[in-house]
Design a protein around this motif. Structure first.
Motif, PDB file in Angstrom:
ATOM      1  N   LYS A  10       0.834  -1.203   0.000  1.00 49.06           N
ATOM      2  CA  LYS A  10       0.000   0.000   0.000  1.00 49.06           C
ATOM      3  C   LYS A  10       0.871   1.257   0.000  1.00 49.06           C
ATOM      4  CE  LYS A  10      -3.893  -2.106   2.492  1.00 49.06           C
ATOM      5  NZ  LYS A  10      -4.711  -2.087   3.726  1.00 49.06           N
ATOM      6  N   THR A  25      -8.888  -3.322  -0.917  1.00 40.15           N
ATOM      7  CA  THR A  25      -9.791  -4.234  -0.203  1.00 40.15           C
ATOM      8  C   THR A  25     -10.896  -4.725  -1.124  1.00 40.15           C
ATOM      9  OG1 THR A  25      -9.361  -3.150   1.927  1.00 40.15           O
ATOM     10  CG2 THR A  25     -11.392  -4.445   1.739  1.00 40.15           C
ATOM     11  N   SER A  62      -6.175   1.926   0.282  1.00 36.97           N
ATOM     12  CA  SER A  62      -6.626   0.806   1.117  1.00 36.97           C
ATOM     13  C   SER A  62      -8.041   0.378   0.757  1.00 36.97           C
ATOM     14  CB  SER A  62      -6.575   1.200   2.602  1.00 36.97           C
ATOM     15  OG  SER A  62      -5.253   1.474   3.004  1.00 36.97           O
ATOM     16  N   LYS A  63      -8.907   1.352   0.551  1.00 40.77           N
ATOM     17  CA  LYS A  63     -10.293   1.062   0.216  1.00 40.77           C
ATOM     18  C   LYS A  63     -10.405   0.298  -1.098  1.00 40.77           C
ATOM     19  CE  LYS A  63     -14.595   3.429  -1.065  1.00 40.77           C
ATOM     20  NZ  LYS A  63     -15.240   4.757  -1.262  1.00 40.77           N
ATOM     21  N   ASN A  70       0.971   4.109  -2.777  1.00 43.46           N
ATOM     22  CA  ASN A  70       0.736   5.486  -2.344  1.00 43.46           C
ATOM     23  C   ASN A  70       1.800   6.423  -2.898  1.00 43.46           C
ATOM     24  OD1 ASN A  70       1.651   7.407   0.352  1.00 43.46           O
ATOM     25  ND2 ASN A  70      -0.396   7.671  -0.487  1.00 43.46           N
ATOM     26  N   PHE A  95      -3.467   7.303   1.146  1.00 41.69           N
ATOM     27  CA  PHE A  95      -3.367   5.966   1.730  1.00 41.69           C
ATOM     28  C   PHE A  95      -4.750   5.359   2.016  1.00 41.69           C
ATOM     29  CE2 PHE A  95      -2.466   2.750   4.919  1.00 41.69           C
ATOM     30  CZ  PHE A  95      -1.331   2.137   4.392  1.00 41.69           C
TER      31      PHE A  95
END
Length: 336
Positions: A28, A47, A43-44, A32, A39
């Motif tokens: 991640k 996922t 992450s969203k 980024n 970030f």
């Protein structure tokens, strides 16, 4: 103009997809830094993409004192591409994954109209439900993916093949001229430098054609008619294709002296107008001895120091490489 949430989602999703395909794997933090996307947003999306099977875990990095970072990689089997080209009443096709790796290939015969063509695609896609892009190569002129000049294929004349197939199969489609695809495939596969110019010549089963790349860009012309070399005038009132067909030399390989002169005149014309770095010929039509004769004959029309390198390549493979690159681009930009 401000981006809508939908367009922003597509931009981020495509950016992550491209980054993972280019980098091989990333954490991640690396994404980024690489994409300059926040970030929490990274992450969203990761996922969600992992949940949908688009990305996979590549393990954990070694610890540098803190929590070990999870590494991600793209799932190459998440989407597949189908590339097809028409020649006479046959279609040749390949199926490949997001890394461009070959999954299957084949040939179907007896394709005589749009119905049988559609049925053939339907049979292939029914076996591979992950097919997410379709790239079609045709022996004719294409303007905004509508076919407007395709001799011997009346059922495709002035057909919006892209629109028709997208409506029928609900996947993105690209339609390209055969020689434009072939020269693009040769250029991309060999990673030719951007400032190089290339011409790809092919006599073909459907008549001759040429594809041209100048400074990394496929040359299409003001009306997308570039490459229709059958119309090039030669020998008084005859055109290039007439000089071959009238002398019963429209079959490969090139082998007669008169044929060599016909092609050499075309090489001289390209040299005088475009001055390309190289001209590529199909390996089923010429060999090195024939190329040497073409070079010697061409030097009678153009000073030899200006002649391009004359190369031999596998036209069918280059054609499929080009269609595959167009299909991969569609897949990368696809929003799932």
């Amino acid at each position: 103009m401000e981006s809508t949430p939908k367009s922003m989602k597509k931009t981020i999703q495509v950016s992550i997809r491209k980054a993972l395909l280019e980098l091989g794997s990333a954490t991640k933090v690396e994404l980024n830094d690489y994409l300059e996307i926040s970030f929490p947003t990274i992450s969203k999306f990761l996922t969600q993409m992992e949940k949908e099977g688009e990305i996979l875990s590549a393990g954990l990095d070694n610890s540098s004192g803190g929590r070990r970072a999870k590494r991600y990689k793209y799932n190459p089997e998440h989407m597949l591409g189908l590339a097809i080209f028409l020649e006479e009443k046959d279609i040749n096709y390949i199926i490949y994954n997001c890394y461009g790796e070959l999954k299957d290939k084949g040939k179907n015969t007896g394709i005589s109209d749009l119905i049988s063509f559609t049925k053939c695609i339907q049979d292939i896609t029914s076996q591979y439900n992950k097919i997410s892009s379709l790239s079609i190569g045709v022996p004719g002129s294409v303007d905004n993916e509508r076919i407007f000049h395709i001799p011997d294929y009346e059922h495709l004349q002035n057909v919006d093949l892209k629109g028709y197939l997208e409506d029928y199969f609900s996947i993105p489609v690209v339609v390209e001229n055969d020689m434009n695809a072939a020269v693009l495939g040769y250029y991309n596969h060999l990673k030719i430098k951007e400032n190089k110019s290339l011409v790809y010549l092919y006599l073909g089963k459907n008549g001759p054609g040429a594809g041209t790349i100048v400074n990394g860009t496929v040359l299409r012309g003001s009306t997308n008619f570039s490459g229709e070399i059958s119309f090039v005038p030669q020998y008084d009132d005859k055109r290039f294709w007439q000089t071959l067909s009238e002398n019963k030399m429209n079959t490969s390989p090139v082998h007669k002296d008169y044929m060599i002169d016909v092609i050499s005149r075309l090489v001289a014309s390209f040299t005088a107008i475009i001055n390309p770095h190289m001209i590529i010929f199909c390996n089923e039509e010429v060999d090195q001895e024939i190329l040497n004769k073409i070079r010697n004959c061409s030097s009678g029309y153009i000073p030899s120091e200006h002649l391009p390198d004359l190369m031999i390549s596998d036209w069918e493979q280059d054609y499929l490489y080009g269609l595959q690159s167009l299909g991969l681009d569609l897949m990368i930009k696809k929003t799932i």
